[in-house]
Design a protein around this motif. Structure first.
Motif, PDB file in Angstrom:
ATOM      1  N   ALA A 112       0.887  -1.192   0.045  1.00 18.58           N
ATOM      2  CA  ALA A 112      -0.094  -0.032  -0.098  1.00 18.58           C
ATOM      3  C   ALA A 112       0.896   1.277   0.018  1.00 18.58           C
ATOM      4  O   ALA A 112       0.487   2.206  -0.697  1.00 18.58           O
ATOM      5  CB  ALA A 112      -0.901  -0.115   1.254  1.00 18.58           C
ATOM      6  N   GLU A 113       1.948   1.200   0.679  1.00 17.89           N
ATOM      7  CA  GLU A 113       2.924   2.404   0.926  1.00 17.89           C
ATOM      8  C   GLU A 113       4.104   2.638   0.096  1.00 17.89           C
ATOM      9  O   GLU A 113       4.428   3.976  -0.167  1.00 17.89           O
ATOM     10  CB  GLU A 113       3.281   2.385   2.337  1.00 17.89           C
ATOM     11  N   MET A 114       4.721   1.544  -0.773  1.00 15.35           N
ATOM     12  CA  MET A 114       5.802   1.847  -1.361  1.00 15.35           C
ATOM     13  C   MET A 114       5.249   2.669  -2.644  1.00 15.35           C
ATOM     14  O   MET A 114       6.351   3.301  -3.139  1.00 15.35           O
ATOM     15  CB  MET A 114       6.309   0.464  -1.752  1.00 15.35           C
ATOM     16  N   GLY A 115       4.293   2.734  -3.208  1.00 14.15           N
ATOM     17  CA  GLY A 115       4.239   3.318  -4.492  1.00 14.15           C
ATOM     18  C   GLY A 115       3.940   4.839  -4.259  1.00 14.15           C
ATOM     19  O   GLY A 115       4.432   5.572  -4.974  1.00 14.15           O
ATOM     20  N   GLU A 116       3.810   5.247  -2.953  1.00 12.35           N
ATOM     21  CA  GLU A 116       3.754   6.634  -2.651  1.00 12.35           C
ATOM     22  C   GLU A 116       4.910   7.498  -2.138  1.00 12.35           C
ATOM     23  O   GLU A 116       4.806   8.397  -1.944  1.00 12.35           O
ATOM     24  CB  GLU A 116       2.445   7.190  -2.048  1.00 12.35           C
ATOM     25  N   VAL A 117       5.895   6.546  -1.734  1.00  9.43           N
ATOM     26  CA  VAL A 117       7.223   6.855  -0.873  1.00  9.43           C
ATOM     27  C   VAL A 117       8.114   7.526  -1.604  1.00  9.43           C
ATOM     28  O   VAL A 117       8.118   7.350  -2.679  1.00  9.43           O
ATOM     29  CB  VAL A 117       7.388   5.832   0.108  1.00  9.43           C
ATOM     30  N   ALA A 118       8.652   8.581  -1.105  1.00  6.52           N
ATOM     31  CA  ALA A 118       9.730   9.423  -1.613  1.00  6.52           C
ATOM     32  C   ALA A 118      10.807   8.363  -1.604  1.00  6.52           C
ATOM     33  O   ALA A 118      11.367   7.883  -0.476  1.00  6.52           O
ATOM     34  CB  ALA A 118      10.106  10.676  -0.915  1.00  6.52           C
ATOM     35  N   PHE A 119      11.523   8.222  -2.936  1.00  5.17           N
ATOM     36  CA  PHE A 119      12.801   7.452  -2.923  1.00  5.17           C
ATOM     37  C   PHE A 119      13.893   7.901  -2.075  1.00  5.17           C
ATOM     38  O   PHE A 119      14.303   9.007  -1.839  1.00  5.17           O
ATOM     39  CB  PHE A 119      13.389   7.382  -4.376  1.00  5.17           C
ATOM     40  N   GLY A 120      14.502   6.861  -1.032  1.00  5.03           N
ATOM     41  CA  GLY A 120      15.622   7.183  -0.131  1.00  5.03           C
ATOM     42  C   GLY A 120      15.044   7.938   1.211  1.00  5.03           C
ATOM     43  O   GLY A 120      16.163   8.057   2.156  1.00  5.03           O
ATOM     44  N   SER A 121      13.476   8.160   1.302  1.00  5.36           N
ATOM     45  CA  SER A 121      13.501   8.756   2.587  1.00  5.36           C
ATOM     46  C   SER A 121      13.376   7.798   3.673  1.00  5.36           C
ATOM     47  O   SER A 121      13.601   6.375   3.322  1.00  5.36           O
ATOM     48  CB  SER A 121      11.918   9.264   2.408  1.00  5.36           C
ATOM     49  N   HIS A 122      13.289   8.141   4.792  1.00  5.56           N
ATOM     50  CA  HIS A 122      13.249   7.188   6.023  1.00  5.56           C
ATOM     51  C   HIS A 122      12.089   6.305   6.049  1.00  5.56           C
ATOM     52  O   HIS A 122      12.168   4.932   6.193  1.00  5.56           O
ATOM     53  CB  HIS A 122      12.876   8.165   7.422  1.00  5.56           C
TER      54      HIS A 122
END
Lengths: 283, 289
Positions: free
Chosen positions: B246-256
């Motif tokens: 659910a979350e990987m699609g919207e997450v900023a690359f390299g963020s915590h």
């Protein structure tokens, strides 16, 4: 007499539990066929989706799944068959062989969502393929590889050793023997076994979410670097994004039905093909 | 000339069969590489909290405890349902059913394993969710129990298939000896045949659990995805797999947040890897796997 009565009850419970499972399988398939079939029309199968998928057809999702399956087969089948030939014909018991076998069984147990992450990291980002048919097919190929290796090895084992010994005794080299006298007999079995694994690739969702699947893309793909819609992901979107619209129900069931027909259809063809083969190849 | 060709072919085939190892190593390498920086900043201790709020405006929190308990609760319930059902059905198919019945039952139940998980999830959404809601009088049917029911359905064919192989490979001389000593058919099944097949049954259960804990789509669709620490089957939970999906699609690359999700994946991979090794150990006795 009391003992006999308890036995009867135990038998009854065992029978009930088994047929409860059978009933559930039947219920799932029956429900999707009965409610999905009326949704199928020429337009549904050949039109572009409209209004975020709540209307129109599912053509791009069907085509997308088709391309992904072709891509997966093109990558995983040669690799899997070559692995199986090495393992069954060349390998000797050694640490390295054990490592390969451990690798295969580990790969078979990797969760599909982890394949999705891995595919995103390696194929989409590191190798720069972007979200594409290529990246999605490579990811799915990693996932079905163990199934194809195991199936192909079974087919090779079924070829009797006398076929190999006869050819070697006539002076043929090892590879000539394998190529001319083992593979032709094992190939149909390899293919049918592998098809069963490929049916799985057609129905997987988690590995394609980050590697290829487009939410809504009402056109057909132009190259292997293009994103596509795919049936499993389309069904997921339809089922979770607008679950309360009654007009969407036929679209959901129709998509589930088409997916089911493709996945189970492929399996049934493989099973029929295999039973014919068994009758033909008797030694 | 011929000799060179032979060598080249052998080498090529060896290369092809090494790809499996290569892929496994790449998976581990990549997950570790993406997860590792998180250990330095903000540090591993921030994973141990009981609040998963990776996108909070006030203070990001990456406690994976609710995800672990979510996966644990759903998996445990699914296993408790699937083990007795799967083993009993395997006993019926292998020991009680008539030969013709067996020929139909086994492939039919194996159809269940061929159904895509998104189809099972969809079925759960339209059939099980309203059912759970009305039976328990809840405000929503998106609960851990609903997810467990679907996962049990997905583990059952694995358990049946491998247990059945193990039970039918018990030598018939064992059973004949037991019957000759006056034991009834049922006593023979439960006191002789099933114990003799136990390590195969254990392997089937381990593989079934492996499938359940790694399953993504069905749980994502029916468990409601609320990240709370709970052991109540009638509340909504969020599993490790569903969180990644659910979350990987919207997450900023390299963020915590991105790196925390890779930790979740790494833990998941570690669990399934351990289960797989256990199953192989149990199966090696039969040389089935």
């Amino acid at each position: 007499m009391a003992k006999k009565k308890t036995e009867k009850i135990v038998y009854g419970v065992i029978w009930f539990v088994t047929y409860l499972v059978v009933f559930m399988v039947g219920y799932i398939i029956f429900d999707i066929v009965i409610k999905g079939l009326p949704a199928i029309s020429w337009g549904f199968l050949t039109q572009m989706p409209a209004k975020s998928g709540s209307q129109g057809g599912i053509l791009p999702a069907i085509v997308g799944t088709f391309y992904l399956v072709i891509g997966t087969v093109a990558i995983a089948l040669p690799l899997g068959i070559a692995s199986a030939i090495y393992l069954n014909e060349y390998s000797k018991p050694s640490t390295f062989t054990r490592m390969i076998r451990l690798g295969i069984s580990t790969l078979a147990g990797v969760p599909s969502i982890v394949f999705g992450l891995f595919g995103m990291g390696l194929f989409v980002l590191a190798l720069g393929f972007g979200k594409s048919i290529l990246a999605g097919s490579l990811t799915l190929a990693c996932m079905v590889l163990p199934t194809i290796i195991v199936a192909s090895e079974e087919a090779l084992k079924a070829v009797p050793d006398s076929m190999r010994e006869g050819s070697l005794a006539l002076g043929a080299t090892k590879w000539q023997t394998i190529y001319k006298n083992v593979l032709p007999y094992a190939l149909p079995g390899m293919l049918t076994g592998s098809i069963l694994g490929i049916g799985r690739a057609a129905g997987e969702t988690a590995p394609i979410i980050f590697t290829v699947a487009a939410t809504l893309l009402p056109r057909l793909p132009r190259s292997i670097f293009d994103q596509v819609m795919a049936l499993p992901y389309h069904l997921y979107m339809l089922a979770t994004q607008m679950p309360n619209q009654t007009t969407i129900k036929p679209m959901q069931y129709g998509t589930a039905f088409v997916l089911l027909v493709i996945v189970l259809g492929v399996d049934v063809v493989a099973i029929i093909f295999r039973s014919r083969l068994r009758r033909k190849n008797k030694w | 000339m011929q000799k060179w060709k032979e060598k080249a072919v052998k080498l090529g085939l060896l290369g092809a069969s090494s790809t499996s190892i290569l892929i496994v190593l790449l998976i581990f390498f990549y997950l570790i590489k993406e997860a590792l920086p998180f250990a330095l900043d903000p540090g591993l201790s921030s994973l141990s909290g009981s609040l998963w709020a990776p996108t909070s405006m006030l203070k990001e929190s990456f406690g994976i405890l609710p995800l672990l308990t979510g996966s644990l609760l759903v998996t445990a319930m699914a296993t408790i349902i699937a083990i007795p059902v799967g083993v009993i059905a395997a006993i019926y198919i292998s020991e009680i059913a008539r030969p013709a019945e067996r020929e139909v039952l086994k492939p039919f139940i194996e159809l269940l394993a061929a159904l895509p998980s998104v189809v099972i999830g969809f079925f759960g959404l339209v059939v099980f969710v309203p059912l759970v809601k009305s039976v328990f009088g809840l405000s929503t049917g998106l609960t851990a129990l609903t997810g467990a029911l679907l996962l049990a359905l997905m583990a059952i064919p694995t358990i049946i298939s491998i247990s059945e192989d193990a039970i039918s490979s018990v030598p018939s001389s064992y059973k004949q000896a037991s019957l000759a000593l006056g034991a009834s058919k049922l006593e023979t099944i439960f006191k002789i045949t099933v114990p003799a097949a136990l390590s195969g049954i254990v392997a089937s259960i381990t593989l079934g659990i492996g499938r359940v804990i790694g399953e993504t789509m069905a749980v994502l669709m029916v468990t409601g995805n609320a990240a709370v620490v709970t052991m109540n089957p009638l509340t909504s939970v969020r599993t490790m797999t569903a969180t990644i999906a659910a979350e990987m699609g919207e997450v900023a690359f390299g963020s915590h947040h991105y790196r925390a999700l890779f930790w979740v994946a790494l833990i998941l991979l570690g669990i399934t890897f351990a289960l797989n090794i256990l199953a192989q150990k149990a199966l090696s006795k039969y040389k089935l796997g």
